[in-house]
Design an enzyme around this catalytic site. Structure first.
Site, PDB file in Angstrom:
ATOM      1  N   CYS A 105       0.827  -1.207   0.000  1.00 34.62           N
ATOM      2  CA  CYS A 105       0.000   0.000   0.000  1.00 34.62           C
ATOM      3  C   CYS A 105       0.861   1.255   0.000  1.00 34.62           C
ATOM      4  O   CYS A 105       0.475   2.294  -0.548  1.00 34.62           O
ATOM      5  CB  CYS A 105      -0.952  -0.005   1.190  1.00 34.62           C
ATOM      6  SG  CYS A 105      -0.124  -0.092   2.805  1.00 34.62           S
ATOM      7  N   HIS A 259      -1.815   0.971   7.764  1.00 31.25           N
ATOM      8  CA  HIS A 259      -2.085   1.115   6.339  1.00 31.25           C
ATOM      9  C   HIS A 259      -1.693   2.514   5.891  1.00 31.25           C
ATOM     10  O   HIS A 259      -1.737   3.468   6.676  1.00 31.25           O
ATOM     11  CB  HIS A 259      -3.580   0.876   6.104  1.00 31.25           C
ATOM     12  CG  HIS A 259      -3.970   0.724   4.670  1.00 31.25           C
ATOM     13  ND1 HIS A 259      -3.408  -0.206   3.839  1.00 31.25           N
ATOM     14  CD2 HIS A 259      -4.893   1.399   3.925  1.00 31.25           C
ATOM     15  CE1 HIS A 259      -3.977  -0.111   2.645  1.00 31.25           C
ATOM     16  NE2 HIS A 259      -4.866   0.858   2.676  1.00 31.25           N
ATOM     17  N   ASN A 283      -7.702   5.764   0.325  1.00 32.47           N
ATOM     18  CA  ASN A 283      -7.235   4.416   0.613  1.00 32.47           C
ATOM     19  C   ASN A 283      -6.869   3.747  -0.712  1.00 32.47           C
ATOM     20  O   ASN A 283      -7.715   3.644  -1.600  1.00 32.47           O
ATOM     21  CB  ASN A 283      -8.359   3.636   1.302  1.00 32.47           C
ATOM     22  CG  ASN A 283      -7.938   2.239   1.719  1.00 32.47           C
ATOM     23  OD1 ASN A 283      -6.951   1.700   1.235  1.00 32.47           O
ATOM     24  ND2 ASN A 283      -8.708   1.630   2.610  1.00 32.47           N
ATOM     25  N   ASP A 634      50.487  -0.342  18.533  1.00 33.17           N
ATOM     26  CA  ASP A 634      50.235  -1.593  19.262  1.00 33.17           C
ATOM     27  C   ASP A 634      50.400  -1.299  20.749  1.00 33.17           C
ATOM     28  O   ASP A 634      51.364  -1.717  21.391  1.00 33.17           O
ATOM     29  CB  ASP A 634      51.213  -2.668  18.783  1.00 33.17           C
ATOM     30  CG  ASP A 634      51.041  -3.982  19.549  1.00 33.17           C
ATOM     31  OD1 ASP A 634      49.975  -4.167  20.184  1.00 33.17           O
ATOM     32  OD2 ASP A 634      51.976  -4.796  19.522  1.00 33.17           O
ATOM     33  N   ASP A 636      48.963  -2.245  23.482  1.00 27.25           N
ATOM     34  CA  ASP A 636      48.917  -3.296  24.506  1.00 27.25           C
ATOM     35  C   ASP A 636      49.947  -4.394  24.265  1.00 27.25           C
ATOM     36  O   ASP A 636      49.900  -5.448  24.912  1.00 27.25           O
ATOM     37  CB  ASP A 636      47.516  -3.904  24.576  1.00 27.25           C
ATOM     38  CG  ASP A 636      47.081  -4.523  23.260  1.00 27.25           C
ATOM     39  OD1 ASP A 636      47.846  -4.418  22.272  1.00 27.25           O
ATOM     40  OD2 ASP A 636      45.980  -5.096  23.208  1.00 27.25           O
ATOM     41  N   SER A 638      50.236  -6.514  22.004  1.00 25.09           N
ATOM     42  CA  SER A 638      49.626  -7.779  21.596  1.00 25.09           C
ATOM     43  C   SER A 638      50.127  -8.258  20.245  1.00 25.09           C
ATOM     44  O   SER A 638      49.844  -9.385  19.839  1.00 25.09           O
ATOM     45  CB  SER A 638      48.103  -7.613  21.523  1.00 25.09           C
ATOM     46  OG  SER A 638      47.753  -6.697  20.487  1.00 25.09           O
ATOM     47  N   THR A 640      49.238  -6.713  17.502  1.00 28.18           N
ATOM     48  CA  THR A 640      48.230  -6.292  16.524  1.00 28.18           C
ATOM     49  C   THR A 640      47.755  -4.885  16.860  1.00 28.18           C
ATOM     50  O   THR A 640      47.903  -4.407  17.984  1.00 28.18           O
ATOM     51  CB  THR A 640      47.008  -7.229  16.517  1.00 28.18           C
ATOM     52  OG1 THR A 640      46.353  -7.162  17.790  1.00 28.18           O
ATOM     53  CG2 THR A 640      47.411  -8.668  16.221  1.00 28.18           C
ATOM     54  N   GLU A 645      42.653   1.858  13.119  1.00 28.10           N
ATOM     55  CA  GLU A 645      43.829   2.708  13.292  1.00 28.10           C
ATOM     56  C   GLU A 645      44.846   2.547  12.169  1.00 28.10           C
ATOM     57  O   GLU A 645      45.899   3.200  12.187  1.00 28.10           O
ATOM     58  CB  GLU A 645      44.496   2.399  14.635  1.00 28.10           C
ATOM     59  CG  GLU A 645      43.626   2.749  15.836  1.00 28.10           C
ATOM     60  CD  GLU A 645      44.331   2.498  17.147  1.00 28.10           C
ATOM     61  OE1 GLU A 645      44.912   1.405  17.283  1.00 28.10           O
ATOM     62  OE2 GLU A 645      44.327   3.391  18.000  1.00 28.10           O
TER      63      GLU A 645
END
Length: 720
Positions: A105, A259, A283, A634, A636, A638, A640, A645
């Site tokens: 509709c 509707h 309608n 990097d 931390d 880790s 990676t 970033e």
């Protein structure tokens, strides 16, 4: 670190091929006139190979090949089940669009509204088509899609059950422009079923290229009548919806909740001392009408002079009815208004030019899909667009109540700004999710999206020219924002003082991916640009500073190289693995440099497939520089970094890249956890070094600007 004083810059220029005269794009490459001529020459009616009449065209679930609703469906051309089919019987009108068994509709109410304005309708439904002279079983329609018009060709085989059209039909049973338009819309999106459920503004925009806005109604919402009257006078398309949590439900008053209705007219009059404000609605079913005050059979009509009654009231079961404003506010929850685009409207009434900017973008997981919370860690990664508003609006003197958008609905004359008011600029922002409806068959739906508008203070303007300024985003003052909702189109009309702003469109959830179109409209002058960088590299990034190799490392090179005194990729992998052992012991840059990356390094820094001691010395200088940059991001230890970033790390390494190139790199070098390890970072930096060195061959002294066409750049910078 790179000094950034001397650079090589890549300037992209147009390929020169052009894109034509700006006519509609041919969907699937199908040319209506060429197809029609070929069919007439062959005497064979057109069968569309791009949208075959069959089960797949119907749908994938409730209309799928094995569904109950798909049983007994035949695909027939109009002349096979209708004696004298017509494309258009006399003129097109809003009663030509009657809904069938498909829950679309929203689309059909929009099509009915379109018939009020022949100038708009004939853009969508090109004239000169029919079932008589020149009939070849092929028709075409033009629909707006994300910044340009698309010409969609269809054959005239329609889904029929028990001799009747399954879906949309006209009140005049031998008229077929509406069913064929519905088929073109289905083809554009993949099937009929994907049209089930939607919002009128989606279809309004596709029929006009305009901008859809939603007004959420309450019982005391001010200025609704003025806004609707003004919108209809400006040939805007208007619809209304009575929301429902349980699908379509009929009320005792003859309305259908859940509707979509077209709003097709307004009328204001006085009865004695009472002001009466009426709205005309329709309608799209073509039946089931309002039975309350001012309905077709309401005795209040007898109170009007006969000429008023004859002009307004048509007693007919056609789905169209009048209702008073207060009843409208009681029963309807939203109004959807589509303001026409500058292309459709032409010059503005004041004689000035319209201003529009269109940007195409994409949210990519792990790159620029940072969510909707300005305080969140990754919000700064979202796409950003700088908007400068130069000229304030002229003040309007209202002759009616204040409109729901700060006087937008007023129809009064323009005058000078009155004292005490801060001059403001009206700007309309429209965010569209591209191609999501086509993905419904794969289980995908619209994402929750929206945008924020931030004000950029004067003292930060010089900093806001490139993505490096993104870190400043959390400190900006928010000037406005849209709602965040799961619709294709999210728009907002903003009233902002002249100045500089940042528009940040985003998905609600971090990591959601989608293509989007952002449009910015204003009658007054404005400028808008995407926050992006020029593609360039610091020469220091391409020419590592000379540093003698440690004796132990040089001896190891010679041992591995043998008599040829050159390394292949496998030998280089062994050498790097041994040399980086101390770094792995400190959990920095852990892991090995793979053979494929070593092959890339040999290709970039060596000759042929071999690497001499001199070349290795240069490579080692780059590796040490890249390792220092990587370790910085990097945080931390880790091994990676976050893929968001990568751009910042590459900038620190001396590579300044535009959004498109950075997106390609991020998608290539991130892993499934959206992380970039040292090997991936090395591969990325080596690839960029190779690209920019190739470009430097076109320069005297290796410094300056290299002009490349987009095609040439694509060949150089392919990351597939």
């Amino acid at each position: 670190m790179a000094s950034g004083n001397r650079k090589v810059t890549i300037q992209l220029v147009d390929d020169g091929a052009g894109t034509g005269a700006g006519g509609p794009q041919l969907f699937k490459g199908q040319n209506y006139e060429a197809i029609r001529r070929a069919c007439l020459d062959s005497g064979i009616l057109f069968r569309d190979p791009c949208f075959p009449a069959g089960p797949d065209a119907l749908g994938y679930d409730k209309l799928g090949p094995d569904s109950e609703k798909a049983k007994g469906v035949e695909w027939k051309r109009p002349h096979e089940f209708c004696a004298e089919p017509q494309f258009i019987c006399e003129d097109m009108s809003r009663t030509d669009v009657c809904q069938g068994s498909l829950g679309n509709c929203w689309l059909l109410a929009a099509a009915a509204s379109l018939t009020l304005y022949p100038r708009l309708l004939y853009r969508v439904v090109p004239p000169g088509q029919g079932f008589q002279d020149g009939y070849a079983g092929v028709f075409h329609f033009q629909l707006w899609q994300f910044g340009r018009w698309v010409d969609v060709v269809v054959d005239d085989k329609l889904p029929v059950r028990e001799g009747k059209l399954m879906f949309v039909r006209s009140e005049q049973r031998n008229e077929f422009w509406a069913p064929l338009l519905e088929k073109a819309y289905a083809k554009l999106h993949g099937s009929y079923e994907v049209m089930r459920g939607g919002h009128m503004n989606e279809a309004f925009v596709d029929f006009t290229g305009g901008v859809g806005e939603v007004l959420y109604l309450r019982q005391n919402t001010p200025g609704v009548f003025a806004a609707l009257r003004h919108a209809l006078a400006k040939e805007s398309l208007v619809g209304a919806t009575a929301l429902s949590d349980r699908g379509e439900i009929r009320t005792d008053e003859g309305l259908v909740k859940g509707h979509a209705y077209s709003v097709t007219g307004t009328h204001k009059m006085s009865l004695g001392f009472t002001k009466v404000r009426l709205l005309r609605l329709r309608n799209p079913w073509g039946r089931v009408e309002w039975s309350g005050p001012w309905s077709d059979s309401c005795p209040r009509w007898d109170m009007l002079p006969s000429e008023w009654r004859d002009a307004l009231l048509v007693k007919k079961e056609d789905g169209e009815f009048w209702m008073e404003l207060q009843d409208f506010l009681t029963h309807f929850n939203t109004v959807q208004i589509c303001s026409l685009s500058p292309e459709v409207l032409g010059p503005s009434p004041a004689g000035g030019g319209w201003h529009i900017h269109i940007f195409q973008g994409r949210w990519v997981r792990g790159f620029n899909s940072g969510g909707s919370q300005p305080s969140a860690e990754n919000f700064w990664t979202n796409p950003q667009f700088r908007l400068t508003l130069l000229e304030p609006d002229e003040e309007e003197d209202d002759d009616d109540e204040e409109g729901p958008w700060g006087g937008w609905g007023a129809a009064g004359a323009r005058g000078p700004a009155r004292g005490g008011r801060v001059p403001k600029c009206t700007v309309l922002l429209s965010l569209i999710q591209r191609n999501r409806r086509c993905l419904r068959a794969k289980g995908l739906t619209y994402l929750t999206v929206g945008f924020h508008v931030f004000q950029i203070p004067e003292e930060l303007l010089d900093l806001w020219d490139s993505p490096r300024s993104r870190a400043l985003l959390p400190g900006l003052l928010r000037a406005d924002r849209s709602v965040f909702c799961a619709r294709r189109d999210v728009s907002r009309r903003c009233r902002l003082p002249p100045g500089h702003y940042l528009v940040v469109p985003s998905a609600s959830r971090v990591g959601d991916e989608a293509d989007f179109t952002l449009r910015i409209f204003s009658e007054r002058s404005h400028t808008a640009v995407e926050i992006d960088d020029v593609i360039s590299a610091d020469l220091d990034a391409l020419q590592a500073p000379y540093k003698p190799l440690e004796l132990e490392l040089a001896q190891l090179f010679l041992e591995l190289a043998g008599e040829e005194e050159e390394l292949n990729a496998l030998q280089l992998q062994t050498l790097i693995s041994i040399a980086l052992e101390p770094a792995r012991a400190n959990t920095r840059t852990p892991g090995e440099i793979g053979l494929r990356t070593c092959e890339q390094l040999v290709q970039c820094f060596g000759r042929g497939q071999r690497l001499s001691l001199h070349h290795f010395q240069e490579l080692w200088g780059h590796l040490m520089s890249w390792q220092a940059t990587f370790d910085k991001f990097d945080e931390d230890a880790s091994g990676t970094m976050n893929s968001c970033e990568l751009r910042l790390a590459l900038t620190a390494a001396g590579f300044h890249l535009n959004n498109q190139l950075t997106q390609s790199l991020t998608s290539r070098y991130r892993d499934s956890r959206l992380r970039v390890d040292f090997e991936r970072f090395v591969g990325c930096a080596a690839r960029l070094t190779c690209i920019f060195r190739h470009c430097c061959q076109h320069l005297d002294g290796g410094e300056g600007v290299v002009c490349l066409t987009h095609k040439q750049w694509s060949e150089v910078a392919t990351f597939s």
